[in-house]
Design an enzyme around this catalytic site. Structure first.
Site, PDB file in Angstrom:
ATOM      1  N   CYS A  67      -0.423   4.134   2.316  1.00  0.00           N
ATOM      2  CA  CYS A  67      -0.263   3.929   3.758  1.00  0.00           C
ATOM      3  C   CYS A  67       1.196   4.030   4.188  1.00  0.00           C
ATOM      4  O   CYS A  67       1.535   4.718   5.152  1.00  0.00           O
ATOM      5  CB  CYS A  67      -0.810   2.557   4.156  1.00  0.00           C
ATOM      6  SG  CYS A  67      -2.538   2.298   3.748  1.00  0.00           S
ATOM      7  N   ASP A  68       2.047   3.308   3.480  1.00  0.00           N
ATOM      8  CA  ASP A  68       3.416   3.106   3.955  1.00  0.00           C
ATOM      9  C   ASP A  68       4.444   4.009   3.284  1.00  0.00           C
ATOM     10  O   ASP A  68       5.580   4.103   3.746  1.00  0.00           O
ATOM     11  CB  ASP A  68       3.818   1.644   3.742  1.00  0.00           C
ATOM     12  CG  ASP A  68       2.869   0.691   4.457  1.00  0.00           C
ATOM     13  OD1 ASP A  68       2.286   1.107   5.475  1.00  0.00           O
ATOM     14  OD2 ASP A  68       2.704  -0.451   4.002  1.00  0.00           O
ATOM     15  N   CYS A 111       0.841  -1.206   0.000  1.00  0.00           N
ATOM     16  CA  CYS A 111       0.000   0.000   0.000  1.00  0.00           C
ATOM     17  C   CYS A 111       0.872   1.250   0.000  1.00  0.00           C
ATOM     18  O   CYS A 111       1.344   1.676   1.057  1.00  0.00           O
ATOM     19  CB  CYS A 111      -0.931   0.004   1.220  1.00  0.00           C
ATOM     20  SG  CYS A 111      -1.994   1.472   1.293  1.00  0.00           S
TER      21      CYS A 111
END
Length: 521
Positions: A348-349, A345
């Protein structure tokens, strides 16, 4: 800190406080503490029910806790809860004051019955669309369990701790300094993990249910739509899902769903669930199906499902809509370094790799979009494509090639994720044209190489699958097994798109209803 528009909105929310609250800041002499102090002060100025204090003793500085007046705080924010986490802050303020949360009575009763003593830390990035669900769930658990605390830790404010703990994926949750979980988790999933008796209780409840007319396996766009169409026929309808919303909950921008110019996956999933619930569909979430037996194979002529927890369900017709999951590279080191440099992701990361060199595996739309997004955060992005050309839309390719800190390597076969035992340090790949092996030094690898159908539970069943694991269906969404239909990304239907999955869900439901009428069920 807050612009006038945000202040106006926040002031309106604070008028809903049920009782006076205190915001207690733990600060030092840093510029970051000055920012937190400014935010706390501005919030206190917006309501006479909010008092700001600056004598907090939390070990992370800067941070602030929220408590009912006269009580010790149990919900903490270490850093600035802006971006996606601003909603978490608003809910924490309201719910700490006694404002009723928007969760089912069943979940709230389960939370209150945990009798939990624990300290949770949730590491987040402010661009992570999965993090707020976890933060808000743990905040609620702390609010209703007096011996429990939870702290949102914003990675950008606490980079040293993030690097020391080698956190390379968010949300990352620790319970009493022991790893509890990572990735998107719903409040139901978290509570089930904390409640040791939840599986047995849920199995008993499911076993007591009467047979359904139509039972859908999977709660994504196909399954949700199938449930709506079935329920509108006035027949008894149920959904069994591992995670309601499915893969769409991990999707960021959705801009090609007709009449909806732009939305995000979690919002789409929430709206889908609300629509399904409006028709009284029996939703059995967090349940995995292990086995299916067709109507022609059972004594009573009903399709039978056996769940992982041992419970059994029966239905006159079943629609399989289990969707798909991200395909993995399947090379040495990928599993070992998952969440330690290998990620799936970028939204997200990605912020955890700020200023570092990363790779994206895959040259389709998802891969190229990921590379473009990451290029604005990291030092350099190398995109690896197995084929001799990219498959992404031309507009995306043009954007990628215009960026100065990106490299594209074609005809590349990834062969190994390399690490130092604790985190990723590089990627080995083979040039398919020359058979030469190369090593690229990297801190992170984002895998975006397509999907695999979630049909492993069908491999020993009578349901026909392709060699790729897709469920074989005809134009009416019928499988080869009596009473069993299928829809969406888990099937042989081409083009895995949300809008196509919803249409297939409607088709499968109408076909199942026609089957019930024709068979006299």
């Amino acid at each position: 800190m807050l612009d006038q528009n945000v202040k106006t909105q926040l002031k309106a929310y604070l008028e809903r406080l049920e009782s006076p609250i205190e915001i207690i800041a733990s600060l030092d002499d840093s510029d970051k503490s000055a920012q937190v102090k400014e935010l706390v002060g501005e919030m206190a100025e917006l309501s006479n029910q909010v008092t700001a204090r600056y004598d907090g003793t939390h070990h992370r500085r800067p941070s602030f806790g929220i408590a009912k007046a006269g009580e010790q705080p149990r919900v903490f924010f270490a850093g600035l809860p802006m971006g996606h986490e601003f909603t978490s802050l608003i809910l924490a303020l309201l719910q700490t004051s006694g404002y009723a949360p928007k969760v089912s009575d069943e979940i709230l009763t389960q939370i209150k019955g945990l009798d939990l003593t624990a300290n949770f830390d949730v590491f987040v990035s402010l661009t992570c669309h999965n993090c707020p669900d976890v933060v808000q769930a743990l905040n609620l658990i702390a609010i209703y369990n007096p011996n429990t605390t939870t702290t949102m830790v914003e990675g950008g404010f606490f980079k040293e701790e993030v690097e020391e703990r080698k956190i390379m994926a968010v949300p990352m949750v620790f319970q009493d300094n022991e790893h509890f979980g990572q990735g998107r988790m719903t409040i139901e999933e978290i509570v089930a993990k904390l409640d040791s008796n939840s599986a047995e209780k849920e199995a008993a409840k499911i076993n007591a249910k009467d047979a359904f007319d139509v039972l859908i396996v999977g709660g994504g766009p196909a399954g949700g739509t199938a449930a709506i169409y079935a329920a509108r026929k006035g027949i008894k309808t149920g959904i069994v899902a591992e995670r309601f919303g499915g893969q769409v909950m991990d999707t960021m921008d959705i801009e090609n769903f007709t009449t909806v110019q732009k939305t995000v996956g979690p919002k789409f999933g929430e709206d889908l669930e609300a629509h399904v619930r409006a028709y009284g569909v029996d939703i059995m979430n967090l349940q995995k199906v292990n086995k299916i037996t067709g109507a022609d194979q059972t004594a009573n002529g009903l399709v039978e499902l056996e769940l992982e927890n041992g419970a059994k369900l029966e239905s006159k017709a079943v629609i399989l809509s289990t969707g798909a999951r991200w395909r993995k590279m399947g090379v040495p080191g990928e599993v070992e370094y998952a969440t330690r440099g290998v990620a799936y992701c970028p939204h997200c990361d990605g912020p955890l790799f700020k200023g570092k060199r990363v790779a994206v595996i895959g040259g389709g739309n998802s891969g190229v979009e990921a590379a473009i997004d990451l290029a604005g955060i990291v030092e350099h992005v190398t995109l690896f494509e197995f084929d001799t050309k990219l498959r992404a839309d031309q507009v995306l390719q043009d954007k990628l090639h215009s960026l100065p800190n990106t490299t594209v390597i074609m005809n590349a076969l990834s062969t190994e994720v390399v690490g130092d035992g604790s985190q990723v340090t590089g990627l080995k790949y083979k040039d398919r044209a020359t058979d030469e092996e190369h090593l690229v030094e990297l801190a992170g690898i984002f895998v975006q190489i397509g999907l695999l159908p979630n049909t492993d539970f069908l491999k020993d069943s009578a349901v026909e699958l392709t060699n790729r694991g897709e469920i074989v269906i005809n134009e009416r969404n019928e499988t080869n097994v009596q009473g069993v239909f299928a829809a969406g990304d888990c099937t042989t239907v081409p083009y895995k798109q949300i809008i196509i999955a919803t249409g297939e869900g409607a088709k499968a439901s109408l076909s199942a209803f026609d089957y019930l009428i024709r068979s006299g069920q």
